[in-house]
Design an enzyme around this catalytic site. Structure first.
Site, PDB file in Angstrom:
ATOM      1  N   ASN A 182      -2.088   3.151   1.685  1.00  0.00           N
ATOM      2  CA  ASN A 182      -0.984   3.988   1.206  1.00  0.00           C
ATOM      3  C   ASN A 182      -1.339   5.468   1.195  1.00  0.00           C
ATOM      4  OD1 ASN A 182       0.713   1.844   0.942  1.00  0.00           O
ATOM      5  ND2 ASN A 182       0.591   1.701  -1.278  1.00  0.00           N
TER       6      ASN A 182
ATOM      7  N   HIS B 241      -4.661  -5.511  -3.523  1.00  0.00           N
ATOM      8  CA  HIS B 241      -3.409  -4.915  -3.062  1.00  0.00           C
ATOM      9  C   HIS B 241      -2.867  -5.698  -1.876  1.00  0.00           C
ATOM     10  CE1 HIS B 241      -1.196  -1.326  -1.052  1.00  0.00           C
ATOM     11  NE2 HIS B 241      -0.370  -2.057  -1.757  1.00  0.00           N
TER      12      HIS B 241
ATOM     13  N   GLU C 119      -6.170  -5.389   0.601  1.00  0.00           N
ATOM     14  CA  GLU C 119      -7.163  -4.399   0.171  1.00  0.00           C
ATOM     15  C   GLU C 119      -7.765  -4.864  -1.150  1.00  0.00           C
ATOM     16  OE1 GLU C 119      -6.236   0.142   1.291  1.00  0.00           O
ATOM     17  OE2 GLU C 119      -4.640  -0.781   0.127  1.00  0.00           O
TER      18      GLU C 119
ATOM     19  N   SER D 195      -0.003  -0.440  -6.060  1.00  0.00           N
ATOM     20  CA  SER D 195      -0.114   0.150  -4.723  1.00  0.00           C
ATOM     21  C   SER D 195      -0.669   1.567  -4.746  1.00  0.00           C
ATOM     22  CB  SER D 195       1.256   0.154  -4.035  1.00  0.00           C
ATOM     23  OG  SER D 195       2.210   0.838  -4.831  1.00  0.00           O
TER      24      SER D 195
END
Length: 727
Positions: free
Chosen positions: A518, A468, A480, A447
Site C-alpha cells: 500500500n 495483511h 504480507e 492495511s
C-alpha cells in the site's frame, strides 16, 4: 530386474540411478516408474529423455513384452513438466528450438510404437508431462483431487514444445484445446474424462492393476473403456471445416488481444502454430511449434516470467526470519476471526478450506449471518466447479462457528482482527483478545496502521504481528506478514508457515505505515488524482494504465477498494512520509462528498443495482479543480507520471529496510497490486529501463512538480555507481 522377469531389456536402461527411471516386467507388461532423485516432483530434462527413448526402443524389440505402463514414483505428482532451470541455461533461440525438436522426437517414437503404451496418471500431469501422456495410446487417471492435467506454458511466456499444440486439439477438439493452451488452466480428473482427455478414471488403489490389465486388452485388440468427447452441432460446424476453424481462430485472437493487449506473445504464437498444424498437417505444425518455442524462450517476456517463477519457488522455502535466526512454527489448528465483514469473512473462508477450525466473531447476529453466507458462497462456487464433493463442502462449512462474544476463543492458536480501521477500536479488541485467548498470536489485517502502534495496547507485544490479506481474499495470492522489532521469531515463523498453508505467497516486511504494497500504491493513485486535477478524463486515464499492463486502471481500483478506505489511509500516509503522499484535490473532494465507490454504487463510475459498472459519472468532474473542462493527455505522459512514483517508493522501501530484497519487492508488487508480470516487478523493470535513465526522468518531472519526484537516495547512488538491483 529379477532373472525370472528378464525381458531382454538392457540392465543399464532399466534401473538408472541418476534419473530415477526403473523398469520391471509384470505379466508381460513393462512397468516403467519415474521417481526423480532429490526432487518432490518429476521433471523432464535432457538426461532423462535418452533413458526413456532407449527403453521404448528395447520394449519394441522384445517379443516377450506386449506393452508398457508409465507410472510415477511420487505420491501426488505424475510429471510436473520440463526442467525450467535447464531452459534458463540456454543462450540462443536455435538451442531452445533444438531442445524442442529433441523432445518431439522422443514422443513421436512413443506415439508410433506398435505396442501399446499406457499413461497411468495420479497427481499433476503438467506441461511436458501431459505431452507425454498425450503421446501414449491410452490414458487412465485416478479420480482424485490431486490429479490435474494442464499445459501451463503460456504462464512462463512459452508454448508447449513437445507436440502439445498438435496432439491436444486432435484429442479434445480445437476449442477445448485452445482454452487449455491459451489459459494454462488446470483440468481436474473428472472434467478430463468428460472432455475425452483421459479414457477412464479409477481409484488410486487399483491404478497399477487396472493399467497392466488394460495394456493386455489393448495388445489383444479387445474393447477398452473410453470416453469420447461429445461434439454438439455447433462444434461440428465450427471445427470440422476450414471456414468454421477460421472463425474459431479469429475469435481466439480477438480474445487474447482484448485480455493481453498484445503484451504477451506466447498465446498468439500458440494460435498460429495450432492453425498451421490444421492447414498443413501435423509435421508442419511440429516444425513451427519448435521454431516458435525457440523464439519465445529467448524473449524478454519469457525471461521475466521465468524469473518470477523461480522467485516465488525460492520464497516458499524462505522462513522469513533474518539470517542466523531460527524458530519452529507452532501448529495452527484453530483461528479466531474478529469482524465478519468482507475481509473477515474472506479470511474465514480460506482458513476453513485449509482445514482450520474458525471462530467468527462480530457484534451483531445479522453481520455474522452475512459473513457466514459469504463463506458458504465461496465454498458453493467450488462445489459447482466440482473442486469439492458434497461431503467435503458440508465438512468444510461445519468448521465455521459464529459468536457475538469471545466464547470458544480460549484455545485459539491465532486470532486475526479485521475490524474497523480505527486505532482505538483495534486497541480494544486486542486487549479483549489477549484476555480471552492468552496463548494466541494476535494478527492485525490492517492495511495502513503501523503494527507497533496497535501493539502498544498489548501485554505481550512479542505475540503481535500483521497479516495483511488482499481483497478478495480467496482470489488474491499475496499475504504480507508485518513484523515489529518486538515481534518474536516464533510468532513470525508461525504466521509465515500458516500463510503458506492457506495457499498464499508470503512476503515478510518490516513495520511502517502502509507496509510495502500500500505504500508504493499510494503515490501511484495520488498521481492519478493529480492528473484528474489537471483535466484528464477518467476513462482515458484508466485505459492508459491498463494498456501499460495493469489489470485495472487507478480510478477503477479506487472505486473497487472503497473511497472511504482511501480517505482513512491518506492522513496516515501523510503523517508518516510527508507532503509527497498528499492526496490530490480531486481525491480529497470526492472522499469528502461521501462517495464510497462500487460497494455503494456511487463513485467515479456509475453502477446499476447489481453493482455492474455503467460508464463514468460525469458529475464527479464538478469536484475537480479544473471543473467540467477536460483536456486530452498523452497515454505515455499519464503512464510515466503514475508509474515513476511507484518505482521510486519501492526503492525507498528497500533503502529503509521495509522489504528484505528486490525479489520480495517484485513479488509483492506483482501479486499484491497487479504490477505487470511481463515486466518482472518494479526492480526488474528499473533494471530494464536503466537506473541512470530513470533518475534523469525523475529529475525532469521533479523540476515540474517539486517534491513529488525526488529520486530516492539509493536509486541515485546506484545509478551513479552503475549497479543494478538484480545480477
Amino acid at each position: 530386474m529379477p532373472a525370472s522377469q528378464s525381458s531382454g531389456v538392457e540392465e543399464g536402461l532399466v534401473a538408472d540411478a541418476e534419473t530415477g527411471v526403473t523398469c520391471t516386467v509384470e505379466q508381460g507388461v513393462a512397468v516403467i516408474c519415474y521417481d526423480q532423485p532429490g526432487s518432490p516432483v518429476n521433471t523432464l530434462n535432457s538426461r532423462v529423455a535418452p533413458v526413456f527413448d532407449g527403453l521404448f526402443r528395447r520394449i519394441e524389440e522384445d517379443e516377450a513384452i506386449v506393452g508398457a505402463v508409465l507410472l510415477s514414483g511420487k505420491p501426488d505428482s505424475w510429471i510436473a513438466g520440463a526442467d525450467i532451470d535447464e531452459l534458463t541455461r540456454i543462450d540462443t533461440a536455435a538451442e531452445a528450438e533444438a531442445l524442442s525438436r529433441a523432445g518431439q522426437a522422443v514422443l513421436d517414437r512413443l506415439a508410433a510404437m506398435r505396442k501399446p503404451v499406457l499413461a497411468a496418471v495420479h497427481g499433476a500431469a503438467l506441461g511436458g508431462g501431459l505431452e507425454v501422456a498425450l503421446a501414449c495410446r491410452h490414458r487412465v487417471a485416478t479420480d482424485h483431487t490431486k490429479t490435474v492435467l494442464a499445459l501451463p506454458e503460456v504462464q512462463l511466456g512459452l508454448i508447449p514444445g513437445a507436440g502439445g499444440t498438435q496432439r491436444l486439439p486432435r484429442t479434445v477438439g480445437l476449442q477445448a484445446a485452445l482454452d487449455m493452451i491459451l489459459t494454462g488452466r488446470n483440468i481436474r480428473a473428472r472434467k478430463a474424462w468428460q472432455m475425452g482427455l483421459v479414457h477412464e478414471l479409477v481409484h488410486p488403489a487399483i491404478l497399477r492393476e487396472v493399467a497392466v490389465r488394460r495394456v493386455h486388452d489393448l495388445a489383444a485388440g479387445r474393447p477398452t473403456p473410453t470416453r469420447r468427447r461429445v461434439s454438439g452441432a455447433a462444434a461440428v460446424l465450427l471445427e470440422d471445416n476450414a471456414l468454421g476453424r477460421m472463425i474459431v481462430f479469429r475469435k481466439a485472437r480477438e480474445g487474447v488481444m482484448a485480455k493481453t493487449r498484445g503484451k504477451y506473445p506466447a498465446p498468439l504464437a500458440a494460435i498460429d502454430v495450432i492453425q498451421q498444424g490444421y492447414a498443413e498437417g501435423m509435421e508442419a505444425g511440429l516444425q513451427e511449434e519448435a521454431r516458435r518455442f525457440g523464439e519465445l524462450a529467448m524473449s524478454p517476456v519469457c525471461r521475466q516470467l521465468t524469473y518470477l517463477f523461480f522467485a516465488t519457488t525460492a520464497l516458499k522455502k524462505d522462513s522469513g526470519l533474518p539470517d542466523g535466526v531460527e524458530a519452529t512454527p507452532a501448529a495452527v489448528r484453530k483461528v479466531g476471526v474478529l469482524g465478519a465483514g468482507f475481509m473477515g469473512a474472506g479470511i474465514a473462508g480460506v482458513a476453513v478450506q485449509a482445514g482450520t477450525q474458525v471462530r467468527l466473531k462480530d457484534a451483531s447476529v445479522e453481520r455474522l449471518a452475512t459473513g457466514w453466507r459469504a463463506v458458504r458462497d465461496v465454498l458453493r462456487e467450488r462445489l459447482r466447479k466440482k473442486q469439492l464433493t458434497r461431503t467435503q463442502f458440508d465438512d468444510t462449512l461445519a468448521l465455521v462457528g459464529c459468536t457475538t462474544d469471545y466464547r470458544g476463543f480460549a484455545n485459539a492458536d491465532l486470532v486475526i482482527e479485521a475490524v474497523f480501521e480505527d486505532l482505538a477500536v483495534k486497541h480494544q479488541v486486542l486487549r479483549e483478545t489477549q484476555e480471552a485467548a492468552p496463548r494466541a498470536i494476535f494478527a492485525s489485517n490492517t492495511s495502513t496502521i503501523p503494527i507497533r502502534d496497535i501493539a502498544e495496547a498489548s501485554a505481550r507485544p512479542e505475540q503481535v504481528v500483521g497479516m495483511h490479506f488482499f481483497s478478495p481474499v480467496h482470489k488474491m495470492p499475496l499475504l504480507e506478514v508485518i513484523v515489529t522489532p518486538r515481534t518474536s521469531a516464533a510468532t513470525t515463523a508461525t504466521a509465515v508457515h500458516y500463510g503458506r498453508q492457506l495457499g498464499k505467497t508470503v512476503i515478510v516486511v518490516q513495520d511502517g505505515a502502509g507496509f510495502y504494497v500500500n505504500r508504493i500504491l499510494a503515490p501511484y493513485l495520488n498521481e492519478a488524482g493529480r492528473l484528474l486535477d489537471e483535466g484528464a478524463r477518467i476513462e482515458e486515464l484508466d485505459a492508459a494504465l491498463v494498456d501499460f499492463g495493469f489489470p485495472v486502471g487507478p480510478i477503477t481500483l479506487l472505486d473497487e477498494v472503497g473511497l472511504d478506505i482511501a480517505g482513512k489511509s491518506g492522513p496516515i500516509m501523510v503523517a508518516a512520509y510527508g507532503d509527497r503522499m498528499l492526496p490530490s484535490e480531486t481525491l480529497r473532494r470526492v472522499v469528502e462528498s461521501g462517495r464510497l465507490g462500487r460497494k455503494a454504487k456511487h463513485g467515479f463510475y456509475r453502477y446499476d443495482e447489481h453493482g455492474k459498472r455503467d460508464g463514468v459519472d460525469e458529475s464527479v468532474y464538478a469536484l475537480t479543480p479544473s471543473g467540467a473542462s477536460r483536456q486530452a493527455m498523452g497515454a505515455s505522459e499519464m503512464q510515466t507520471r503514475c508509474v515513476l512514483p511507484l518505482l521510486n517508493e519501492a526503492v525507498r522501501c528497500l533503502q529503509h529496510g521495509i522489504i528484505r530484497s528486490a525479489r520480495d519487492g517484485d513479488i509483492g508488487a506483482v501479486f499484491g497490486i497487479g504490477f505487470p508480470p511481463f515486466l518482472g516487478g518494479p526492480f526488474r523493470y528499473l533494471d530494464t529501463l536503466g537506473l541512470p535513465a530513470v533518475v534523469a526522468q525523475l529529475d525532469t518531472f521533479n523540476a515540474r512538480f517539486p517534491g513529488r519526484f525526488e529520486p530516492a537516495a539509493l536509486l541515485r547512488e546506484m545509478a551513479a555507481s552503475g549497479r543494478r538491483f538484480h545480477p
